[in-house]
Motif scaffolding. Structure first.
Motif, mmCIF file in Angstrom:
data_model
loop_
_atom_site.group_PDB
_atom_site.id
_atom_site.type_symbol
_atom_site.label_atom_id
_atom_site.label_comp_id
_atom_site.label_asym_id
_atom_site.label_seq_id
_atom_site.Cartn_x
_atom_site.Cartn_y
_atom_site.Cartn_z
ATOM 1 N N THR A 43 0.737 -1.150 -0.190
ATOM 2 C CA THR A 43 0.217 0.226 -0.079
ATOM 3 C C THR A 43 0.993 1.139 0.091
ATOM 4 N N ASP A 44 1.886 1.388 0.773
ATOM 5 C CA ASP A 44 2.788 2.396 0.935
ATOM 6 C C ASP A 44 3.516 2.625 -0.565
ATOM 7 N N ALA A 45 3.925 1.453 -0.947
ATOM 8 C CA ALA A 45 4.723 1.681 -2.504
ATOM 9 C C ALA A 45 3.671 2.112 -3.489
ATOM 10 N N ILE A 48 2.950 5.916 -3.115
ATOM 11 C CA ILE A 48 4.128 6.815 -3.416
ATOM 12 C C ILE A 48 4.275 6.766 -5.011
ATOM 13 N N THR A 49 3.941 5.488 -5.543
ATOM 14 C CA THR A 49 3.949 5.738 -6.919
ATOM 15 C C THR A 49 3.038 6.420 -7.659
ATOM 16 N N TRP A 50 1.513 6.160 -7.044
ATOM 17 C CA TRP A 50 0.448 7.086 -7.850
ATOM 18 C C TRP A 50 0.730 8.515 -7.500
ATOM 19 N N ARG A 54 0.760 11.315 -10.406
ATOM 20 C CA ARG A 54 -0.281 12.415 -10.316
ATOM 21 C C ARG A 54 0.655 13.980 -10.341
ATOM 22 N N ASP A 55 1.743 13.996 -9.755
ATOM 23 C CA ASP A 55 2.635 14.910 -9.726
ATOM 24 C C ASP A 55 3.174 15.219 -11.022
ATOM 25 N N GLU A 56 3.523 14.165 -11.719
ATOM 26 C CA GLU A 56 4.090 14.377 -13.010
ATOM 27 C C GLU A 56 3.045 14.823 -14.083
ATOM 28 N N ALA A 57 1.730 14.113 -13.842
ATOM 29 C CA ALA A 57 0.537 14.458 -14.767
ATOM 30 C C ALA A 57 0.086 15.847 -14.608
#
Length: 131
Positions: A43-45, A48-50, A54-57
């Motif tokens: 869940t933590d991984a 962090i990935t999503w 979202r930041d890049e998007a």
């Protein structure tokens, strides 16, 4: 891992009917499938990935709004595609896709090409043109 040690940490699977499947040993030492409601490390991984995606998007979205990139760049990123993968699924040459990532070039794309993009990304042509 033993059957009773399979993680059951509520997380990204909470409030869904989905479950992860893990292989564990039962009381007789045989492997069996065990459904898990989640595991905090996973869940933590994923969180962090999503968050990173979202930041890049959002950065790409701002570039689209400023006319630096086309909406195609945003939709590709949001669906975890890249030019090569979009090419493989749509049949549109990778070189053409890279050209259409530029705002001015995307606007020149014909209707059939836009429809192929939209179908492959599972959105409408109208959605494809917006961010």
């Amino acid at each position: 891992m033993k059957k009773d040690e399979v993680p059951q940490d509520k997380g990204y699977l909470d409030n869904t009917s989905l479950r992860d499947i893990y292989y564990a040993t039962d009381g007789d030492g045989r492997y069996c499938q065990v459904a898990s409601e989640g595991w905090y490390a996973k869940t933590d991984a994923l969180t962090i990935t999503w968050d990173s995606i979202r930041d890049e998007a959002e950065t790409v979205r701002q570039d689209v709004l400023r006319g630096r990139k086309s909406p195609l760049a945003y939709h590709i990123l949001m669906r975890l595609f890249d030019a090569g993968l979009l090419s493989a699924y749509s049949g549109i040459p990778k070189k053409t896709i890279k050209k259409h990532l530029k705002a001015g070039e995307f606007e020149k794309a014909d209707g059939d090409t836009l429809q192929k993009y939209a179908d492959t990304l599972n959105i409408t042509v109208e959605e494809l043109k917006k961010v």
